[in-house]
Design an enzyme around this catalytic site. Sequence first.
Site, PDB file in Angstrom:
ATOM      1  N   ASP A  85       0.861  -1.187   0.000  1.00 41.23           N
ATOM      2  CA  ASP A  85       0.000   0.000   0.000  1.00 41.23           C
ATOM      3  C   ASP A  85       0.895   1.233   0.000  1.00 41.23           C
ATOM      4  O   ASP A  85       1.633   1.469   0.945  1.00 41.23           O
ATOM      5  CB  ASP A  85      -0.905  -0.022   1.235  1.00 41.23           C
ATOM      6  CG  ASP A  85      -2.026   0.997   1.187  1.00 41.23           C
ATOM      7  OD1 ASP A  85      -1.870   2.025   0.493  1.00 41.23           O
ATOM      8  OD2 ASP A  85      -3.044   0.772   1.855  1.00 41.23           O
ATOM      9  N   ARG A 110      -0.239   4.413  -0.331  1.00 40.43           N
ATOM     10  CA  ARG A 110      -1.005   5.635  -0.088  1.00 40.43           C
ATOM     11  C   ARG A 110      -0.351   6.547   0.949  1.00 40.43           C
ATOM     12  O   ARG A 110       0.250   6.088   1.907  1.00 40.43           O
ATOM     13  CB  ARG A 110      -2.433   5.304   0.355  1.00 40.43           C
ATOM     14  CG  ARG A 110      -3.289   4.834  -0.797  1.00 40.43           C
ATOM     15  CD  ARG A 110      -4.656   4.449  -0.343  1.00 40.43           C
ATOM     16  NE  ARG A 110      -4.583   3.156   0.339  1.00 40.43           N
ATOM     17  CZ  ARG A 110      -5.633   2.387   0.590  1.00 40.43           C
ATOM     18  NH1 ARG A 110      -6.833   2.774   0.234  1.00 40.43           N
ATOM     19  NH2 ARG A 110      -5.489   1.235   1.190  1.00 40.43           N
TER      20      ARG A 110
END
Length: 191
Positions: free
Chosen positions: A123, A125
């Site tokens: 991930d 983000r």
Amino acid sequence: MNIEKSNIAKLPTKHGNFKIKAYKDDYQEHLAIMSEDFEKIEVPYVRIHSECLTGDALGSLKCDCQEQLNLALDFIAKNGGLVIYHKQEGRNIGLFNKVNAYSLQDLGRNTIEANLELGFKEDERDYSIIGYILEDLGVKKLKLITNNPKKIEYVESLGIQIVERIPAIIEANKYNEKYLATKKEQMGHLL
């Protein structure tokens, strides 16, 4: 980080009537989608929704993104609050790389394995813009609509009190069963 803010505009939708405000940072443009009575709500419902073009716009069955977005917009229209549309496609690997990850998933990799094979973390983000948006909109307490423990952790790290967590549970289908299982078993999602 340099951040620009738009004016607030009205947005009537099939889910209900909203007000929107855009935020532009050095890399992306994000959107705050507010219920019409947002300013009057002391503890709003909030959904941080990460962009998913294939799900949100095209209705992909490989994920649960469009269903979660629709659920959140319907809920916010009825109960008041805010959806932050966090423009970080494919857990922030971008659309091009996401399509390559889909190709690897077609060969049997799960979503994490595909990202890792492409040279990314599971991930990528960055949630820093979320803190700015919540502060700009005066949110000090909220009821968070999420299954993602990283979003809970991030909001708490801002010193914003999460009064309640509302699950965004979507029924699995034959195309997203493995994806949802990976989110639950390997990423700790509260499904």
